[in-house]
Scaffold this motif. Structure first.
Motif, mmCIF file in Angstrom:
data_model
loop_
_atom_site.group_PDB
_atom_site.id
_atom_site.type_symbol
_atom_site.label_atom_id
_atom_site.label_comp_id
_atom_site.label_asym_id
_atom_site.label_seq_id
_atom_site.Cartn_x
_atom_site.Cartn_y
_atom_site.Cartn_z
ATOM 1 N N VAL A 109 31.470 8.783 -26.812
ATOM 2 C CA VAL A 109 30.652 8.672 -25.610
ATOM 3 C C VAL A 109 29.483 9.632 -25.773
ATOM 4 O O VAL A 109 29.690 10.811 -26.067
ATOM 5 N N ASP A 110 28.275 9.134 -25.620
ATOM 6 C CA ASP A 110 27.069 9.957 -25.737
ATOM 7 C C ASP A 110 26.329 9.886 -24.402
ATOM 8 O O ASP A 110 25.513 8.998 -24.184
ATOM 9 N N PRO A 111 26.608 10.825 -23.492
ATOM 10 C CA PRO A 111 25.985 10.746 -22.170
ATOM 11 C C PRO A 111 24.474 10.939 -22.194
ATOM 12 O O PRO A 111 23.771 10.412 -21.330
ATOM 13 N N LYS A 121 25.766 0.060 -23.376
ATOM 14 C CA LYS A 121 24.848 0.844 -22.554
ATOM 15 C C LYS A 121 25.564 1.404 -21.331
ATOM 16 O O LYS A 121 26.340 0.712 -20.672
ATOM 17 N N LEU A 122 25.253 2.642 -21.012
ATOM 18 C CA LEU A 122 25.730 3.258 -19.782
ATOM 19 C C LEU A 122 24.559 3.463 -18.826
ATOM 20 O O LEU A 122 23.401 3.474 -19.230
ATOM 21 N N HIS A 123 24.882 3.668 -17.564
ATOM 22 C CA HIS A 123 23.872 3.858 -16.529
ATOM 23 C C HIS A 123 24.262 5.054 -15.661
ATOM 24 O O HIS A 123 25.418 5.506 -15.693
ATOM 25 N N PRO A 124 23.331 5.563 -14.871
ATOM 26 C CA PRO A 124 23.692 6.654 -13.956
ATOM 27 C C PRO A 124 24.804 6.214 -13.008
ATOM 28 O O PRO A 124 24.829 5.066 -12.541
ATOM 29 N N ALA A 129 33.534 6.068 -19.195
ATOM 30 C CA ALA A 129 32.150 6.340 -18.800
ATOM 31 C C ALA A 129 32.113 7.250 -17.581
ATOM 32 O O ALA A 129 31.332 8.213 -17.528
ATOM 33 N N ARG A 130 32.953 6.961 -16.614
ATOM 34 C CA ARG A 130 32.983 7.761 -15.375
ATOM 35 C C ARG A 130 33.343 9.219 -15.666
ATOM 36 O O ARG A 130 32.827 10.140 -15.028
ATOM 37 N N ALA A 131 34.234 9.432 -16.630
ATOM 38 C CA ALA A 131 34.633 10.802 -16.980
ATOM 39 C C ALA A 131 33.455 11.627 -17.484
ATOM 40 O O ALA A 131 33.484 12.858 -17.422
ATOM 41 N N PHE A 157 29.649 2.273 -16.572
ATOM 42 C CA PHE A 157 29.560 1.007 -17.300
ATOM 43 C C PHE A 157 29.729 -0.086 -16.253
ATOM 44 O O PHE A 157 30.798 -0.244 -15.676
ATOM 45 N N PRO A 158 28.675 -0.853 -15.976
ATOM 46 C CA PRO A 158 28.622 -1.618 -14.739
ATOM 47 C C PRO A 158 29.295 -2.982 -14.753
ATOM 48 O O PRO A 158 29.412 -3.596 -13.689
#
Length: 469
Positions: free
Chosen positions: A100-102, A212-215, A122-124, A129-130
């Protein structure tokens, strides 16, 4: 065949090659119970290298492979055919979060990770991740990628194509393509990963992905609305987009028929409004700023919707528990239909502006052809995707007779969608269910190009034969 099974056991260990018979049964039938096959065996590799070893062994023996994730698909793409001539390749043991690369806002997950595990990882790290589906507790990332899954937040974040930056794939000859790059810009030729997203396991075996991750939203506002009609719902959607911008995460619509069926079949769901309406909408706004005045923004837009006669009544969640209860009204419709009995299901998409026209034309044509038919319609109106399901209200023999005429029902619904430049499969895929039907709606040139891609990547046709193509 026995020498192949022995080879697979040498590669994976006896415990991870399940013999034909009762041990394979859970893998051989789809979630709806519509498709059931017989696998030669079930191979359960635990690494990309083991997947490659299975593919090489099957290639040497000339035996087809059926990749399978969480087996939650709806078109029969992940189950074998009868005859025990195919190896079912379960990816469930490839279940590690590799990285995981925030800062780069990426997460690398193996194909067997369930969607909820990816969401939690992702939440951690304070990220989102939507992708969100009703089956998120059991569906797996590899299957999500193979089907180009959509879900309830495509309006804001896109489907799996938009959420994927890189892939790792085992090819038909057992070689491993390492395309696990977390880059937003990489203009160095063909975007190969997009060949495999949505390919339903027919071109290669996806073993890992960079996502992809999001805020992470800090606050949200959820409302359940009674709408005057679908035209009013689409007008209100346009208003929301103009007033709320990217804060608008979801816009779902539910017909009165679907709503009443849900309340009758799912006691855990309660009616949120006393006002009865022909259609309802579920709206979610979300923001990364905890101080964002989302509730007051939602109230202002609702007031405008009331003033224009589009919104007849509204329930605005005042807590997370209430927000979850409102979402339950949407997410439990499929389960309510399953309890109600067999229906003829459709997963169509049309331009958002054409949703009212589609519903009017399809409803009218089906009622004329099948008097007394009940339409349970609901879906992701924000991206033009409707789940449009037909059954007979009285059930019993009448419904059995309707189901026997599925091809005629499909032709009416699909022809209406096609006449509006729509698709007969928005997010479920083709699998076995629509493999022949798609020939009516794709041009010969499109089908030829798809077949040429298949030939180039899987010249012997060993990956998931009889699906999609």
């Amino acid at each position: 065949m026995q020498s192949l099974i022995d080879n697979l056991r040498n590669q994976l260990g006896d415990a991870h090659v399940l013999p034909a018979g009762p041990a394979c049964a859970p893998y051989e039938e789809d979630w709806r119970g519509r498709y059931r096959g017989e696998a030669l065996c079930v191979a359960r590799p635990a690494s990309t290298e083991e997947v490659a070893a299975v593919v090489r062994a099957c290639a040497e023996a000339g035996v087809p492979i059926v990749p399978q994730g969480g087996n939650t698909g709806l078109v029969g793409a992940g189950v074998p055919h009868a005859g025990r001539r195919e190896v079912l390749l379960s990816l469930s043991r490839l279940n590690r979060i590799r990285a995981v690369d925030p800062v780069n806002a990426t997460l690398t997950a193996e194909a067997g990770c369930t969607l909820v595990v990816v969401q939690e990882a992702a939440r951690a790290q304070g990220r989102l991740f939507p992708l969100s589906l009703a089956s998120e507790g059991s569906c797996q990332i590899g299957g999500n990628l193979a089907a180009n899954a959509g879900g309830v937040q495509v309006l804001r974040y896109g489907n799996m194509r938009e959420l994927t930056l890189g892939l790792e794939v085992v090819l038909a000859d057992g070689r491993i393509w390492d395309g696990l790059r977390g880059l937003r810009k990489d203009n160095t030729g063909y975007d190969l990963k997009q060949l495999f997203v949505g390919s339903e396991g027919t071109l290669g075996v996806i073993t890992a992905a960079v996502l992809k991750l999001h805020p992470l939203p800090a606050t949200r506002s959820v409302a359940w609305l009674a709408m005057a009609d679908t035209s009013a719902a689409m007008d209100f959607l346009s208003l929301l987009q103009g007033r709320c911008g990217e804060r608008l995460s979801a816009f779902e619509i539910v017909s009165a028929e679907a709503h009443e069926l849900l309340l009758a079949r799912m006691p855990i769901c309660a009616r949120p409004l006393q006002t009865r309406a022909p259609w309802y909408a579920l709206v979610e706004l979300a923001d990364g700023d905890a101080a964002s005045p989302l509730v007051s923004l939602c109230e202002r837009v609702l007031e405008e919707g009331f003033g224009r006669g589009w919104v007849l009544d509204a329930a605005l969640a005042q807590s997370e528990a209430q927000a979850e209860a409102l979402w339950a009204l949407r997410e439990n419709i499929s389960e309510a239909q399953k309890k109600d009995g067999i229906s003829i299901k459709h997963d169509i998409s049309v331009p958002v502006s054409a949703i009212p026209t589609f519903l009017e034309r399809a409803d009218t044509a089906l009622q004329a052809a099948f008097p007394g038919v009940r339409i349970v319609a609901f879906g992701h109106a924000g991206d033009g995707n409707l789940h449009y399901n037909a059954s007979m209200r009285e059930g019993g023999e009448a419904n059995t007779a309707l189901v026997a005429r599925t091809a005629e029902v499909n032709r009416i619904v699909h022809d209406v969608a096609a006449s509006l430049n729509g698709s007969i499969s928005a997010e479920h895929g083709l699998g076995q269910l629509k493999r022949e039907e798609i020939r009516r709606y794709k041009s010969p040139l499109e089908l030829e190009l798809m077949a040429r891609i298949k030939q180039a990547l899987d010249p012997r046709g060993l990956f998931n034969p009889g699906k999609l193509l």
